[in-house]
Design an enzyme around this catalytic site. Structure first.
Site, PDB file in Angstrom:
ATOM      1  N   SER A 175     -11.365   1.033   4.044  1.00  0.00           N
ATOM      2  CA  SER A 175     -10.771   0.802   5.320  1.00  0.00           C
ATOM      3  C   SER A 175     -10.243   2.188   5.605  1.00  0.00           C
ATOM      4  CB  SER A 175      -9.730  -0.211   5.216  1.00  0.00           C
ATOM      5  OG  SER A 175     -10.211  -1.445   4.886  1.00  0.00           O
TER       6      SER A 175
ATOM      7  N   GLU B  63      -5.599   5.296   6.905  1.00  0.00           N
ATOM      8  CA  GLU B  63      -5.390   4.721   5.604  1.00  0.00           C
ATOM      9  C   GLU B  63      -5.901   5.724   4.759  1.00  0.00           C
ATOM     10  OE1 GLU B  63      -5.611   0.824   5.143  1.00  0.00           O
ATOM     11  OE2 GLU B  63      -6.315   0.991   2.901  1.00  0.00           O
TER      12      GLU B  63
ATOM     13  N   ARG C 243       0.748  -1.218  -0.065  1.00  0.00           N
ATOM     14  CA  ARG C 243      -0.110  -0.015   0.039  1.00  0.00           C
ATOM     15  C   ARG C 243       1.093   1.334  -0.016  1.00  0.00           C
ATOM     16  NH1 ARG C 243      -2.219  -3.628  -1.005  1.00  0.00           N
ATOM     17  NH2 ARG C 243      -3.868  -4.608   0.126  1.00  0.00           N
TER      18      ARG C 243
HETATM   19  C1  LIG Z   1     -16.015   0.431  -0.621  1.00  0.00           C
HETATM   20  C2  LIG Z   1     -14.484   0.507  -0.795  1.00  0.00           C
HETATM   21  C3  LIG Z   1     -13.888  -0.624  -0.700  1.00  0.00           C
HETATM   22  C4  LIG Z   1     -12.369  -0.506  -0.894  1.00  0.00           C
HETATM   23  N1  LIG Z   1     -11.501  -1.639  -1.132  1.00  0.00           N
HETATM   24  C5  LIG Z   1     -10.462  -1.339  -1.136  1.00  0.00           C
HETATM   25  C6  LIG Z   1      -9.394  -2.451  -1.273  1.00  0.00           C
HETATM   26  O1  LIG Z   1      -9.883  -3.526  -1.093  1.00  0.00           O
HETATM   27  N2  LIG Z   1      -8.110  -2.130  -1.360  1.00  0.00           N
HETATM   28  C7  LIG Z   1      -7.704  -1.150  -1.614  1.00  0.00           C
HETATM   29  O2  LIG Z   1      -6.201  -1.095  -1.696  1.00  0.00           O
HETATM   30  N3  LIG Z   1      -8.328  -0.221  -1.591  1.00  0.00           N
HETATM   31  C8  LIG Z   1      -9.702  -0.133  -1.487  1.00  0.00           C
HETATM   32  N4  LIG Z   1     -10.487   1.007  -1.301  1.00  0.00           N
HETATM   33  C9  LIG Z   1      -9.695   2.383  -1.419  1.00  0.00           C
HETATM   34  C10 LIG Z   1      -9.555   2.792  -2.841  1.00  0.00           C
HETATM   35  O3  LIG Z   1     -10.682   2.522  -3.576  1.00  0.00           O
HETATM   36  C11 LIG Z   1      -8.568   2.585  -3.135  1.00  0.00           C
HETATM   37  O4  LIG Z   1      -7.590   3.541  -2.406  1.00  0.00           O
HETATM   38  C12 LIG Z   1      -8.294   3.468  -4.601  1.00  0.00           C
HETATM   39  O5  LIG Z   1      -6.961   3.058  -5.046  1.00  0.00           O
HETATM   40  C13 LIG Z   1      -8.435   4.931  -4.627  1.00  0.00           C
HETATM   41  O6  LIG Z   1      -8.616   5.390  -5.962  1.00  0.00           O
HETATM   42  P1  LIG Z   1      -9.277   6.629  -6.250  1.00  0.00           P
HETATM   43  O7  LIG Z   1      -8.991   6.693  -7.821  1.00  0.00           O
HETATM   44  O8  LIG Z   1     -10.618   6.640  -5.739  1.00  0.00           O
HETATM   45  O9  LIG Z   1      -8.232   7.755  -5.693  1.00  0.00           O
HETATM   46  P2  LIG Z   1      -8.507   9.049  -4.997  1.00  0.00           P
HETATM   47  O10 LIG Z   1      -9.380   8.867  -3.575  1.00  0.00           O
HETATM   48  O11 LIG Z   1      -9.206   9.931  -5.966  1.00  0.00           O
HETATM   49  O12 LIG Z   1      -7.205   9.639  -4.623  1.00  0.00           O
HETATM   50  C14 LIG Z   1      -6.294   8.697  -3.604  1.00  0.00           C
HETATM   51  C15 LIG Z   1      -4.855   9.340  -3.974  1.00  0.00           C
HETATM   52  O13 LIG Z   1      -4.402   8.960  -5.160  1.00  0.00           O
HETATM   53  C16 LIG Z   1      -3.857  10.164  -6.034  1.00  0.00           C
HETATM   54  N5  LIG Z   1      -4.023   9.890  -7.261  1.00  0.00           N
HETATM   55  C17 LIG Z   1      -5.518   9.548  -7.977  1.00  0.00           C
HETATM   56  N6  LIG Z   1      -5.174   9.317  -9.171  1.00  0.00           N
HETATM   57  C18 LIG Z   1      -3.661   9.811  -9.363  1.00  0.00           C
HETATM   58  C19 LIG Z   1      -2.971   9.988 -10.732  1.00  0.00           C
HETATM   59  N7  LIG Z   1      -3.484   9.683 -11.687  1.00  0.00           N
HETATM   60  N8  LIG Z   1      -1.459  10.438 -10.526  1.00  0.00           N
HETATM   61  C20 LIG Z   1      -1.143  10.524  -9.199  1.00  0.00           C
HETATM   62  N9  LIG Z   1      -1.971  10.339  -8.164  1.00  0.00           N
HETATM   63  C21 LIG Z   1      -3.070  10.083  -8.254  1.00  0.00           C
HETATM   64  C22 LIG Z   1      -4.606  11.292  -5.262  1.00  0.00           C
HETATM   65  O14 LIG Z   1      -3.808  12.574  -5.249  1.00  0.00           O
HETATM   66  C23 LIG Z   1      -4.810  10.787  -3.719  1.00  0.00           C
HETATM   67  O15 LIG Z   1      -3.533  10.984  -3.276  1.00  0.00           O
HETATM   68  C24 LIG Z   1     -11.739   1.002  -0.992  1.00  0.00           C
HETATM   69  C25 LIG Z   1     -12.788   1.897  -1.076  1.00  0.00           C
HETATM   70  C26 LIG Z   1     -14.079   1.844  -0.982  1.00  0.00           C
HETATM   71  C27 LIG Z   1     -14.954   2.890  -0.927  1.00  0.00           C
END
Ligand SMILES: Cc1cc2nc3c(=O)[nH]c(=O)nc-3n(C[C@H](O)[C@H](O)[C@H](O)COP(=O)(O)OP(=O)(O)OC[C@H]3O[C@@H](n4cnc5c(N)ncnc54)[C@H](O)[C@@H]3O)c2cc1C
Length: 283
Positions: free
Chosen positions: A204, A274, A157
């Site tokens: 989480s 997290e 992570r």
């Molecule tokens: C119901 C639920 C279940 C989940 N289960 C999991 C799981 O099993 N495992 C897990 O790892 N996570 C899980 N997550 C958390 C989340 O989905 C992940 O962390 C995912 O990777 C976040 O992606 P996002 O595009 O929504 O990021 P955002 O929330 O939009 O951004 C997260 C971070 O990534 C950065 N970022 C986004 N895009 C870019 C880019 N193109 N370049 C550089 N930085 C960038 C942002 O600046 C920010 O710092 C879960 C979330 C939910 C709501």
């Protein structure tokens, strides 16, 4: 690029909390990144917002979204180039369609490909870097470069992208043939049975402390169901905080503080978030 001034952020976070941002920019071509980063300060990259809690005050922030960069293409046998704005589950559908295997355990994670690469997201023993061959980034010198997997520091992570503040433009994956649809169905059923997916949440909330599970500690401390304003420790999954639809940013900060202080007091363990908490400068 498409630029919005005074843009409402609430619907850009899966917690459905967020104020009005100074500016919101959709990038339509990767070469626009240079102009944006040369011109604006205090930039935050937003993907699907499934890991980001956004302050509900006025936000002196320029949000940049790569959602319009969402191409997925097979560049050679077993090599798939995916732009960062693609919804991760669309990559899973592409893998199903093209009979590629390797990321089934991650099915159902609601993030964008960029968001998953940023933090080396994963689930059930697999992580996105398992299948990455190279990534294309916009770096801290405002240049576009391609880095091979072994040129990027990553662990559980975590990636060096976070500290370096690189923008992920695309990732090229190396897959074998043999999509496991049954596995995806099982994993999704497991998620639905364990996670409160009917209410806004960010997955989480706390990292697992070494040798233990945050969910177990929170449950054992009797915190399940604890409510402050519209924010609640989920009854279904104690490491999830849910919004009943009325939660403010402050309600959520207060519930995070309550959970952390209770766990510290009872077990002398310092929980660490997290989720990413985006506060306005004035706080
Ligand atoms: C119901 C639920 C279940 C989940 N289960 C999991 C799981 O099993 N495992 C897990 O790892 N996570 C899980 N997550 C958390 C989340 O989905 C992940 O962390 C995912 O990777 C976040 O992606 P996002 O595009 O929504 O990021 P955002 O929330 O939009 O951004 C997260 C971070 O990534 C950065 N970022 C986004 N895009 C870019 C880019 N193109 N370049 C550089 N930085 C960038 C942002 O600046 C920010 O710092 C879960 C979330 C939910 C709501």
């Amino acid at each position: 690029m498409i630029i919005f001034e005074n843009h409402v952020m609430k619907n850009h976070s899966n917690m459905k909390v967020g104020g009005v941002a100074k500016r919101f920019i959709y990038i339509e071509d990767k070469n626009e990144l240079k102009e944006v980063f040369d011109k604006y300060e205090n930039i935050f990259l937003i993907g699907n917002g499934t890991n980001t809690l956004i302050d509900d005050e006025e936000l002196d922030i320029t949000f940049v979204s790569l959602k319009k960069l969402d191409k997925v293409e097979e560049v050679a046998e077993g090599l798939v180039r995916v732009e960062a704005g693609l919804d991760f589950n669309k990559l899973i559908s592409f893998m199903n369609l093209n009979n590629y295997t390797g990321l089934e355990n991650l099915a159902g994670i609601p993030g964008s490909v960029g968001g998953l690469v940023y933090m080396n997201g994963g689930a059930y023993g697999s992580e996105i870097f398992d299948c990455i061959k190279e990534i294309e980034i916009f770096d801290d010198n405002h240049e576009i470069r391609t880095l091979k997997r072994d040129e990027v520091g990553f662990s559980y992570r975590h990636t060096e992208i976070q500290a370096k503040k690189w923008v992920i433009i695309s990732a090229t994956f190396e897959f074998k043939r043999g999509f496991d649809l049954q596995k995806v169905i099982e994993i999704q059923a497991l998620r639905e049975s364990k996670q409160p997916l009917d209410k806004p949440n960010l997955g989480s909330t706390f990292k697992n402390p070494s040798g233990d599970f945050s969910a177990r500690l929170i449950s054992e401390a009797g915190l399940k169901g604890t409510k402050i304003g519209g924010a609640q420790v989920s009854e279904k999954h104690p490491n999830f905080i849910v919004n009943d639809g009325t939660a403010t940013f402050k309600d959520i900060l207060n519930i995070l503080a309550t959970v952390k202080s209770t766990i510290k007091e009872k077990y002398n363990i310092q929980l660490e978030e997290e989720i990413i908490i985006l506060k306005n400068k004035s706080r």
